[in-house]
Design an enzyme around this catalytic site. Sequence first.
Site, short mmCIF file in Angstrom:
data_model
loop_
_atom_site.label_atom_id
_atom_site.label_comp_id
_atom_site.label_asym_id
_atom_site.label_seq_id
_atom_site.Cartn_x
_atom_site.Cartn_y
_atom_site.Cartn_z
N CYS A 3 39.48 38.09 43.56
CA CYS A 3 40.45 38.22 44.65
C CYS A 3 40.00 37.61 45.97
O CYS A 3 40.79 36.98 46.67
CB CYS A 3 40.85 39.69 44.84
N HIS A 46 39.65 45.15 47.18
CA HIS A 46 40.64 44.19 46.69
C HIS A 46 41.30 43.53 47.88
O HIS A 46 41.80 44.20 48.80
CB HIS A 46 41.69 44.87 45.81
N ASP A 67 49.66 38.66 46.52
CA ASP A 67 48.56 39.22 45.72
C ASP A 67 48.20 38.23 44.61
O ASP A 67 48.41 38.49 43.43
CB ASP A 67 48.99 40.57 45.14
#
Length: 295
Positions: free
Chosen positions: A80, A117, A137
């Site tokens: 991420c 995250h 995302d």
Amino acid sequence: MSEDLGYGWQGDLIDLPAYLKRAGYDGDLTPTGDTLRALHRAHTTSIPFENLEIMLGRPVVLSLDAVQAKLVGRSRGGYCYEHNRLFAAVLERLGYEVTALAGRVTLGARKLLPATHALLHVRPPGQPRDEPAWLCDVGFGAGPLEPLRLLDGEEADQDGWGFRLQKGRTATAWTPSTVGWELHQRGEDGWVQRHTFTMNEQFRIDFEVGNYFVWSNPHSPFSTRPFTQRFSVDSHRVLDGTKLTTIRPGGSTETRTFTPEQLPETLAEEFGIVLEGDDVTRLIDFERNRADSGN
């Protein structure tokens, strides 16, 4: 050249043509909601999720040069922090208003986990403040295909994959009134909370701190075994160690298991990840040793 104080995402340094080629995107670049959705979908379905640098004995580096060289210049992916470091620079270059956020993964967790995250809160330029922003995302490895509007309770069906954002409460004994958000993903048995996040702004230095934990800490879920993902319209492929699971939008799954020696070929064929030079034998040796130790 002005001094870099660490607030922005260095969009002026992005190799935009190379990124667009890697993402397979040749559409409009006007910074609108439609462009954002299309870019998000292209990125998510073209650049895989992977943690292999850790298995290969190298740190994960978040400088824009390093991230571009790995995710754009080579047939590799990242996790991420790498994905959103890259995507933030692209969006900033195009003129979007980009604010980084930190999420706390809850999927399958029985205890509190660190907020490691990375997420992006994005607005097209000139968008009225009373209109909802977008949550991007691109670095979770399991979608969404497109960004989600920050609207409480709104459900999004994206080619059979279901997602939902809703306001939650991340209350603790120390912060009893902290209101956050929850991202839910639809699974075979209904909605599952994937992660929570608050609207506290994160900066590049915050990415560096979280990233260091993820690649270096023995308690990090990504520091112990190879873990790769590829998300597309019709499948979500997950390689956990030597077990490959393919999940379909309807919830059906199929599983195959490989030997350590088959990992490089599997990574190339199923994920588009091509290891170079000594990395092939390094990964095989790592997985052999892990299997021998029973981990």
